[in-house]
Motif scaffolding. Structure first.
Motif, PDB file in Angstrom:
ATOM      1  N   ALA A 456     -73.904  65.119  28.348  1.00 20.84           N
ATOM      2  CA  ALA A 456     -73.999  66.449  28.958  1.00 20.84           C
ATOM      3  C   ALA A 456     -73.129  66.522  30.210  1.00 20.84           C
ATOM      4  CB  ALA A 456     -75.454  66.765  29.300  1.00 20.84           C
ATOM      5  N   ALA A 457     -73.136  65.454  31.002  1.00 18.15           N
ATOM      6  CA  ALA A 457     -72.300  65.421  32.199  1.00 18.15           C
ATOM      7  C   ALA A 457     -70.823  65.410  31.831  1.00 18.15           C
ATOM      8  CB  ALA A 457     -72.650  64.183  33.028  1.00 18.15           C
ATOM      9  N   LEU A 458     -70.487  64.666  30.785  1.00 20.83           N
ATOM     10  CA  LEU A 458     -69.091  64.583  30.351  1.00 20.83           C
ATOM     11  C   LEU A 458     -68.542  65.943  29.944  1.00 20.83           C
ATOM     12  CD1 LEU A 458     -66.773  62.523  29.676  1.00 20.83           C
ATOM     13  CD2 LEU A 458     -67.687  62.508  27.338  1.00 20.83           C
ATOM     14  N   ALA A 459     -69.403  66.790  29.401  1.00 25.03           N
ATOM     15  CA  ALA A 459     -68.958  68.095  28.894  1.00 25.03           C
ATOM     16  C   ALA A 459     -68.450  69.012  29.997  1.00 25.03           C
ATOM     17  CB  ALA A 459     -70.107  68.768  28.144  1.00 25.03           C
ATOM     18  N   VAL A 460     -68.864  68.777  31.244  1.00 18.31           N
ATOM     19  CA  VAL A 460     -68.434  69.661  32.333  1.00 18.31           C
ATOM     20  C   VAL A 460     -67.416  68.976  33.250  1.00 18.31           C
ATOM     21  CG1 VAL A 460     -70.602  70.943  32.303  1.00 18.31           C
ATOM     22  CG2 VAL A 460     -70.376  68.964  33.814  1.00 18.31           C
ATOM     23  N   PHE A 461     -66.965  67.799  32.857  1.00 16.61           N
ATOM     24  CA  PHE A 461     -65.996  67.064  33.685  1.00 16.61           C
ATOM     25  C   PHE A 461     -64.623  67.719  33.627  1.00 16.61           C
ATOM     26  CE2 PHE A 461     -62.659  63.724  33.808  1.00 16.61           C
ATOM     27  CZ  PHE A 461     -62.824  63.327  35.125  1.00 16.61           C
ATOM     28  N   LEU A 472     -71.007  67.061  41.531  1.00 19.06           N
ATOM     29  CA  LEU A 472     -71.988  68.137  41.683  1.00 19.06           C
ATOM     30  C   LEU A 472     -72.281  68.801  40.342  1.00 19.06           C
ATOM     31  CD1 LEU A 472     -73.687  69.757  43.701  1.00 19.06           C
ATOM     32  CD2 LEU A 472     -71.745  71.318  43.942  1.00 19.06           C
ATOM     33  N   ALA A 473     -71.214  69.140  39.598  1.00 24.37           N
ATOM     34  CA  ALA A 473     -71.399  69.799  38.306  1.00 24.37           C
ATOM     35  C   ALA A 473     -72.010  68.857  37.277  1.00 24.37           C
ATOM     36  CB  ALA A 473     -70.055  70.320  37.809  1.00 24.37           C
ATOM     37  N   MET A 474     -71.552  67.605  37.272  1.00 25.22           N
ATOM     38  CA  MET A 474     -72.033  66.643  36.279  1.00 25.22           C
ATOM     39  C   MET A 474     -73.481  66.255  36.525  1.00 25.22           C
ATOM     40  SD  MET A 474     -68.550  64.341  36.085  1.00 25.22           S
ATOM     41  CE  MET A 474     -69.028  63.248  34.736  1.00 25.22           C
ATOM     42  N   GLN A 475     -73.855  66.114  37.799  1.00 20.48           N
ATOM     43  CA  GLN A 475     -75.244  65.780  38.098  1.00 20.48           C
ATOM     44  C   GLN A 475     -76.172  66.919  37.700  1.00 20.48           C
ATOM     45  OE1 GLN A 475     -76.467  62.645  39.537  1.00 20.48           O
ATOM     46  NE2 GLN A 475     -78.108  63.651  38.410  1.00 20.48           N
ATOM     47  N   SER A 476     -75.704  68.146  37.899  1.00 25.70           N
ATOM     48  CA  SER A 476     -76.502  69.303  37.503  1.00 25.70           C
ATOM     49  C   SER A 476     -76.711  69.330  36.000  1.00 25.70           C
ATOM     50  CB  SER A 476     -75.807  70.585  37.975  1.00 25.70           C
ATOM     51  OG  SER A 476     -76.524  71.727  37.551  1.00 25.70           O
ATOM     52  N   ALA A 480     -80.339  68.651  34.000  1.00 29.21           N
ATOM     53  CA  ALA A 480     -80.878  69.746  33.187  1.00 29.21           C
ATOM     54  C   ALA A 480     -81.107  69.337  31.737  1.00 29.21           C
ATOM     55  CB  ALA A 480     -79.922  70.939  33.239  1.00 29.21           C
ATOM     56  N   THR A 481     -80.799  68.096  31.393  1.00 32.18           N
ATOM     57  CA  THR A 481     -80.932  67.621  30.017  1.00 32.18           C
ATOM     58  C   THR A 481     -82.200  66.805  29.845  1.00 32.18           C
ATOM     59  OG1 THR A 481     -78.521  67.528  29.789  1.00 32.18           O
ATOM     60  CG2 THR A 481     -79.824  66.280  28.190  1.00 32.18           C
ATOM     61  N   ARG A 482     -83.139  67.335  29.063  1.00 31.68           N
ATOM     62  CA  ARG A 482     -84.332  66.563  28.705  1.00 31.68           C
ATOM     63  C   ARG A 482     -83.925  65.559  27.633  1.00 31.68           C
ATOM     64  NH1 ARG A 482     -89.678  69.448  27.425  1.00 31.68           N
ATOM     65  NH2 ARG A 482     -90.427  67.482  28.292  1.00 31.68           N
TER      66      ARG A 482
END
Length: 585
Positions: A456-461, A472-476, A480-482
């Motif tokens: 999920a973090a990789l998708a916003v990198f 900041l974006a990746m941690q968010s 947010a991923t259960r």
């Protein structure tokens, strides 16, 4: 003590090393905070952990012929991986223990006592100007108490129980000596702390006592090595944050915290820490090198033998310290660190030119990602990440993460984002980020505890974005991923969902065992239902190496039946242990 060991064999020595590495990782920041000189943000805890972490990795690759052989291999490994005063002295303590136990198949109480005595001797021999109130003082108390306990056990006819008696006596004496270090060093009393190196030795002895008692696992919350406030004797002064020492007055420095005396103020202390390994030399040349380094500065440690030495010194003229090594032999793995609070590290000596006008301009971000399976590794690799293999039973070491971060930074990135993708690897990732900061590298860790959170973090990198913006974006996205998983119990245990037996199928929801069953499809469906109970738009199903055909599709069908319009992505991750990992965004 019921269940206590009578001897340390090869498996017990390995458990001691692994437990100590785990405790050093968990207590790294606390020990760092004790190292108040020459600057308040010391690194003794980090150095101890990195020294031990690298040594353990080398030790695990060794096929020993007995406990003595394993201790010898470990001591040699620590000589190579030692960082800072504390790491070098630790390597010499290990060397002394190994020398006393040479050739032994197992280590009993009497031999352990002799080993701790030899360890203390080697530690003191390593320091050119021994200072009391340091790790050396704690080691002396350890050795004296160990000898007395072994003799008492022998006289009392309890030699079979002497191993635990020796380990306990050594630990208790070391704790008392540590608590008294502020009485011997005024700088510690002013800061309201005990000696950092001595605190590290106490942790190592706590782990030894735990192993000798017959306990195998990690320290519990009630274990002494988990007491966060243990190393602040408030009676000697104010709290650490409120009582940092006056750097304009005379007192002991960082070297004193690790057993060697330095000048006591920022103005008078040497500017650089120089460390390197020395090969192709001999004892006579090494003696001349040691004398030359004493002329150049202080905190001089030159230890080793058999053609390989570890050299450490605090000096003003770093170039002269390296040149002295060239005269004595062949220096390699050179590290030069500036000892002030503004500029932490000058980098490896061979890379100093990179700070000139011809240095490349670093922009954007790069990624280092841990992966437990070939499919996951390929996926992260396709996104440009440097992939470090890491999974149950073989976690990524701090050394491997450091190497990957440095390699990514060398490509021209302004900073590196680290995705540990496993809760047990977070500490190693944090230590690696702290270590490369000494090289001037900006490395930041995204707290991704599972592979699906990492995906999920990789998708916003964004490679072109600054590291801080990416984190900041990746941690968010990660937070947010259960996440959930399906695995099989390898032993009977009491869980949050009740008692399970070996062979039961377990469903994990957000890190907690929530479902127990006998069919992986049914357990997986229940995990999906619980994860989607609060909604979700994207479900990621990562298939493991042990999953049977159709498991992924069954879970995807369940997800789409529960929520019309939900998007499901299936990935062949190839991870071991977990037949399926599930993420819901």
């Amino acid at each position: 003590m019921p269940g206590a060991l009578s001897v340390l064999d090869v498996p017990a020595v390995r458990r001691w090393a692994l437990l100590t590495r785990s405790v050093f990782a968990a207590r790294r920041v606390e020990i760092d905070a004790l190292n108040v000189f020459p600057v308040p943000d010391g690194d003794t805890g980090t150095n101890l952990f990195l020294t031990f972490d690298g040594g353990v990795e080398r030790m695990l690759a060794h096929d020993p012929h007995g406990a003595g052989d394993l201790l010898a291999a470990f001591a040699k490994a620590l000589l190579w991986t030692a960082r800072g005063n504390s790491g070098v002295i630790l390597s010499q303590l290990a060397r002394g223990l190994a020398e006393a136990c040479a050739g032994a198949e197992v280590v009993d109480g009497a031999l352990l006592a002799r080993g701790l005595v030899r360890a203390e001797q080697r530690g003191r021999e390593a320091v050119t100007e021994p200072q009391e109130g340091t790790i050396l003082t704690v080691a002396t108390a350890m050795a004296t108490a160990a000898t007395q306990a072994a003799e008492a056990a022998e006289v009392g006819g309890r030699s079979e129980a002497s191993l635990y008696a020796v380990s306990l006596a050594a630990l208790e004496a070391a704790r008392v000596a540590l608590d008294r270090t502020p009485e011997q060093l005024e700088v510690l009393a002013r800061a309201g702390v005990v000696d950092a190196g001595g605190a590290g030795l106490v942790l190592l002895l706590e782990c030894l006592e735990r192993i000798c008692s017959g306990q195998r696992g990690r320290p519990s919350r009630d274990d002494p090595s988990s007491r966060r406030s243990r190393f602040r004797p408030e009676r000697f002064g104010p709290t650490l944050t409120a009582g940092l020492p006056d750097t304009t007055s005379d007192g002991a420095s960082d070297g004193a915290s690790d057993g060697a005396s330095d000048a006591g103020s920022d103005d008078g202390s040497p500017a650089y820490e120089v460390m390197y390994l020395l090969a192709d030399s001999d004892d006579e040349a090494v003696d001349l090198l040691r004398a030359r380094l004493v002329e150049l500065g202080d905190s001089v440690l030159v230890v080793g033998g058999d053609g390989e030495w570890n050299v450490h010194a605090h000096v003003d003229d770093a170039g002269a310290a390296v040149e002295a090594g060239i005269v004595a032999g062949r220096p390699h793995r050179v590290r030069i660190t500036r000892l002030d609070r503004d500029v932490v590290h000058l980098g490896h000596a061979q890379g100093a030119a990179s700070h000139g006008h011809d240095a490349p301009r670093h922009t954007g971000s790069a990624i280092v990602a841990c992966a437990a399976g070939d499919g996951l590794a390929a996926l992260f690799g396709e996104a440009g990440a440097a992939v470090v293999p890491s999974g149950p039973g073989r976690r990524a070491s701090t050394g491997a993460l450091i190497a990957a971060i440095r390699a990514q930074h060398a490509t021209g990135a302004a900073g590196v984002v680290v995705l540990p993708n496993d809760g047990d690897t977070l500490l190693a990732a944090a230590a690696a980020a702290r270590a490369v900061a000494d090289d001037g590298i900006d490395a930041q860790v995204v707290h991704a505890r599972t592979a699906v959170q990492g995906l999920a973090a990789l998708a916003v990198f964004e490679p072109e974005a600054a590291p801080s913006a990416n984190v900041l974006a990746m941690q968010s996205a990660s937070s947010a991923t259960r996440h959930g998983a399906v695995t099989v119990a390898n032993r009977a245990a009491l869980t949050s969902a009740g008692r399970c037996e070996a062979g039961d199928v377990l469903g994990v929801v957000d890190g907690d065992i929530a479902v127990i069953g006998h069919d992986d499809v049914e357990v997986g469906r229940e995990v999906v239902r619980r994860l989607l109970a609060s909604g979700g738009e994207l479900v990621t199903v990562v298939i493991g190496s042990g999953a049977h055909d159709g498991l992924g599709q069954a879970l995807a069908t369940e997800a789409m039946a529960l929520h019309l319009g939900v998007e499901v992505s299936q990935i062949d991750g190839g991870q071991p242990v977990y037949s399926v990992l599930i993420g819901v965004e």
